[in-house]
Write a protein that holds these residues in place. Structure first.
Motif, PDB file in Angstrom:
ATOM      1  N   THR A 104       0.846  -1.201   0.000  1.00  0.00           N
ATOM      2  CA  THR A 104       0.000   0.000   0.000  1.00  0.00           C
ATOM      3  C   THR A 104       0.878   1.247   0.000  1.00  0.00           C
ATOM      4  O   THR A 104       0.620   2.213  -0.732  1.00  0.00           O
ATOM      5  N   LEU A 105       1.918   1.229   0.824  1.00  0.00           N
ATOM      6  CA  LEU A 105       2.847   2.358   0.896  1.00  0.00           C
ATOM      7  C   LEU A 105       3.548   2.578  -0.439  1.00  0.00           C
ATOM      8  O   LEU A 105       3.635   3.703  -0.936  1.00  0.00           O
ATOM      9  N   ARG A 106       3.995   1.519  -1.041  1.00  0.00           N
ATOM     10  CA  ARG A 106       4.678   1.594  -2.344  1.00  0.00           C
ATOM     11  C   ARG A 106       3.729   2.117  -3.425  1.00  0.00           C
ATOM     12  O   ARG A 106       4.095   2.981  -4.228  1.00  0.00           O
ATOM     13  N   HIS A 107       2.514   1.610  -3.415  1.00  0.00           N
ATOM     14  CA  HIS A 107       1.509   2.028  -4.386  1.00  0.00           C
ATOM     15  C   HIS A 107       1.162   3.506  -4.211  1.00  0.00           C
ATOM     16  O   HIS A 107       1.072   4.262  -5.191  1.00  0.00           O
ATOM     17  N   SER A 108       0.999   3.933  -2.972  1.00  0.00           N
ATOM     18  CA  SER A 108       0.686   5.339  -2.682  1.00  0.00           C
ATOM     19  C   SER A 108       1.829   6.249  -3.123  1.00  0.00           C
ATOM     20  O   SER A 108       1.608   7.323  -3.670  1.00  0.00           O
ATOM     21  N   PHE A 109       3.054   5.817  -2.868  1.00  0.00           N
ATOM     22  CA  PHE A 109       4.238   6.571  -3.272  1.00  0.00           C
ATOM     23  C   PHE A 109       4.223   6.819  -4.778  1.00  0.00           C
ATOM     24  O   PHE A 109       4.363   7.954  -5.241  1.00  0.00           O
ATOM     25  N   ALA A 110       3.991   5.769  -5.547  1.00  0.00           N
ATOM     26  CA  ALA A 110       3.974   5.889  -7.012  1.00  0.00           C
ATOM     27  C   ALA A 110       2.832   6.777  -7.478  1.00  0.00           C
ATOM     28  O   ALA A 110       3.006   7.625  -8.367  1.00  0.00           O
ATOM     29  N   THR A 111       1.674   6.622  -6.867  1.00  0.00           N
ATOM     30  CA  THR A 111       0.510   7.423  -7.265  1.00  0.00           C
ATOM     31  C   THR A 111       0.740   8.898  -6.978  1.00  0.00           C
ATOM     32  O   THR A 111       0.443   9.760  -7.813  1.00  0.00           O
ATOM     33  N   HIS A 112       1.286   9.208  -5.814  1.00  0.00           N
ATOM     34  CA  HIS A 112       1.560  10.611  -5.469  1.00  0.00           C
ATOM     35  C   HIS A 112       2.607  11.223  -6.403  1.00  0.00           C
ATOM     36  O   HIS A 112       2.499  12.395  -6.768  1.00  0.00           O
ATOM     37  N   LEU A 113       3.607  10.442  -6.785  1.00  0.00           N
ATOM     38  CA  LEU A 113       4.593  10.955  -7.746  1.00  0.00           C
ATOM     39  C   LEU A 113       3.935  11.265  -9.085  1.00  0.00           C
ATOM     40  O   LEU A 113       4.222  12.303  -9.698  1.00  0.00           O
ATOM     41  N   LEU A 114       3.062  10.386  -9.543  1.00  0.00           N
ATOM     42  CA  LEU A 114       2.340  10.642 -10.800  1.00  0.00           C
ATOM     43  C   LEU A 114       1.505  11.906 -10.695  1.00  0.00           C
ATOM     44  O   LEU A 114       1.493  12.736 -11.608  1.00  0.00           O
ATOM     45  N   GLU A 115       0.791  12.067  -9.579  1.00  0.00           N
ATOM     46  CA  GLU A 115      -0.055  13.239  -9.398  1.00  0.00           C
ATOM     47  C   GLU A 115       0.761  14.519  -9.253  1.00  0.00           C
ATOM     48  O   GLU A 115       0.258  15.606  -9.508  1.00  0.00           O
ATOM     49  N   ALA A 116       2.030  14.385  -8.865  1.00  0.00           N
ATOM     50  CA  ALA A 116       2.928  15.535  -8.775  1.00  0.00           C
ATOM     51  C   ALA A 116       3.644  15.784 -10.109  1.00  0.00           C
ATOM     52  O   ALA A 116       4.585  16.572 -10.181  1.00  0.00           O
TER      53      ALA A 116
ATOM     54  N   PHE B 103       5.580  13.803 -11.935  1.00  0.00           N
ATOM     55  CA  PHE B 103       6.886  13.208 -12.204  1.00  0.00           C
ATOM     56  C   PHE B 103       6.768  12.360 -13.460  1.00  0.00           C
ATOM     57  O   PHE B 103       5.727  11.768 -13.730  1.00  0.00           O
ATOM     58  N   ASP B 104       7.849  12.298 -14.205  1.00  0.00           N
ATOM     59  CA  ASP B 104       7.879  11.490 -15.416  1.00  0.00           C
ATOM     60  C   ASP B 104       7.721  10.020 -15.037  1.00  0.00           C
ATOM     61  O   ASP B 104       8.359   9.542 -14.095  1.00  0.00           O
ATOM     62  N   ILE B 105       6.901   9.307 -15.774  1.00  0.00           N
ATOM     63  CA  ILE B 105       6.625   7.910 -15.455  1.00  0.00           C
ATOM     64  C   ILE B 105       7.880   7.050 -15.549  1.00  0.00           C
ATOM     65  O   ILE B 105       8.027   6.056 -14.841  1.00  0.00           O
ATOM     66  N   ARG B 106       8.837   7.448 -16.388  1.00  0.00           N
ATOM     67  CA  ARG B 106      10.088   6.682 -16.489  1.00  0.00           C
ATOM     68  C   ARG B 106      10.923   6.823 -15.231  1.00  0.00           C
ATOM     69  O   ARG B 106      11.620   5.896 -14.829  1.00  0.00           O
ATOM     70  N   VAL B 107      10.861   7.991 -14.579  1.00  0.00           N
ATOM     71  CA  VAL B 107      11.563   8.183 -13.309  1.00  0.00           C
ATOM     72  C   VAL B 107      10.943   7.273 -12.250  1.00  0.00           C
ATOM     73  O   VAL B 107      11.646   6.612 -11.485  1.00  0.00           O
ATOM     74  N   ILE B 108       9.623   7.222 -12.223  1.00  0.00           N
ATOM     75  CA  ILE B 108       8.918   6.372 -11.267  1.00  0.00           C
ATOM     76  C   ILE B 108       9.260   4.907 -11.530  1.00  0.00           C
ATOM     77  O   ILE B 108       9.470   4.130 -10.595  1.00  0.00           O
ATOM     78  N   GLN B 109       9.358   4.538 -12.784  1.00  0.00           N
ATOM     79  CA  GLN B 109       9.732   3.174 -13.157  1.00  0.00           C
ATOM     80  C   GLN B 109      11.072   2.799 -12.532  1.00  0.00           C
ATOM     81  O   GLN B 109      11.212   1.727 -11.931  1.00  0.00           O
ATOM     82  N   VAL B 110      12.046   3.689 -12.637  1.00  0.00           N
ATOM     83  CA  VAL B 110      13.376   3.421 -12.075  1.00  0.00           C
ATOM     84  C   VAL B 110      13.310   3.342 -10.549  1.00  0.00           C
ATOM     85  O   VAL B 110      13.880   2.436  -9.938  1.00  0.00           O
TER      86      VAL B 110
ATOM     87  N   LEU C 232       7.932  -0.729 -18.538  1.00  0.00           N
ATOM     88  CA  LEU C 232       7.160   0.495 -18.329  1.00  0.00           C
ATOM     89  C   LEU C 232       5.681   0.177 -18.123  1.00  0.00           C
ATOM     90  O   LEU C 232       4.986   0.864 -17.377  1.00  0.00           O
ATOM     91  N   GLY C 233       5.205  -0.874 -18.747  1.00  0.00           N
ATOM     92  CA  GLY C 233       3.804  -1.260 -18.620  1.00  0.00           C
ATOM     93  C   GLY C 233       3.404  -1.562 -17.182  1.00  0.00           C
ATOM     94  O   GLY C 233       2.280  -1.287 -16.764  1.00  0.00           O
ATOM     95  N   THR C 234       4.329  -2.111 -16.415  1.00  0.00           N
ATOM     96  CA  THR C 234       4.050  -2.395 -15.006  1.00  0.00           C
ATOM     97  C   THR C 234       3.837  -1.094 -14.252  1.00  0.00           C
ATOM     98  O   THR C 234       2.904  -0.961 -13.447  1.00  0.00           O
ATOM     99  N   THR C 235       4.674  -0.117 -14.507  1.00  0.00           N
ATOM    100  CA  THR C 235       4.552   1.183 -13.851  1.00  0.00           C
ATOM    101  C   THR C 235       3.298   1.908 -14.323  1.00  0.00           C
ATOM    102  O   THR C 235       2.642   2.598 -13.545  1.00  0.00           O
ATOM    103  N   ALA C 236       2.942   1.730 -15.588  1.00  0.00           N
ATOM    104  CA  ALA C 236       1.776   2.412 -16.150  1.00  0.00           C
ATOM    105  C   ALA C 236       0.485   2.008 -15.453  1.00  0.00           C
ATOM    106  O   ALA C 236      -0.495   2.762 -15.481  1.00  0.00           O
ATOM    107  N   LEU C 237       0.465   0.864 -14.800  1.00  0.00           N
ATOM    108  CA  LEU C 237      -0.724   0.446 -14.062  1.00  0.00           C
ATOM    109  C   LEU C 237      -1.082   1.461 -12.974  1.00  0.00           C
ATOM    110  O   LEU C 237      -2.247   1.629 -12.633  1.00  0.00           O
ATOM    111  N   TYR C 238      -0.080   2.146 -12.425  1.00  0.00           N
ATOM    112  CA  TYR C 238      -0.335   3.146 -11.398  1.00  0.00           C
ATOM    113  C   TYR C 238      -1.089   4.346 -11.957  1.00  0.00           C
ATOM    114  O   TYR C 238      -1.786   5.035 -11.232  1.00  0.00           O
ATOM    115  N   ALA C 239      -0.959   4.586 -13.235  1.00  0.00           N
ATOM    116  CA  ALA C 239      -1.654   5.715 -13.861  1.00  0.00           C
ATOM    117  C   ALA C 239      -3.163   5.526 -13.820  1.00  0.00           C
ATOM    118  O   ALA C 239      -3.916   6.499 -13.825  1.00  0.00           O
TER     119      ALA C 239
END
Length: 91
Positions: A27-39, A41-48, A55-62
């Protein structure tokens, strides 16, 4: 520190914060990624940061970043708003 210790800390902290929903490290990891997207941040940065190989795995957070999706303006809407502004100027 073990993963079990981290899980206990996460659960205890959520309980102390008054969060009644089930909270996990995922949940913490998922929230972290979601907040970065809403801020915006480039999805490739979040991927790293998340260590995803694809990238498709990270795109699920979108899919859950609904605030970010609401802010997207269609290019057609932008053109329509631009036309309205031009018509006001002519009046």
């Amino acid at each position: 520190m073990t993963s079990r210790q981290l899980a206990r800390i996460c659960t205890t902290t959520a309980k102390n914060a008054g969060i009644n929903k089930k909270v996990s490290m995922h949940t913490l990891r998922h929230s972290f990624a979601t907040h970065l997207l809403e801020a915006h941040f480039d999805i490739r940065v979040i991927q790293v940061l998340l260590g995803h190989a694809k990238l498709g795995t990270t795109a699920l957070y979108a899919q859950v970043a609904t605030n970010l999706l609401r802010e997207v303006i269609s290019p057609l809407d932008a053109l329509e708003n631009k036309d309205k502004t031009k018509n006001k100027d002519k009046s």
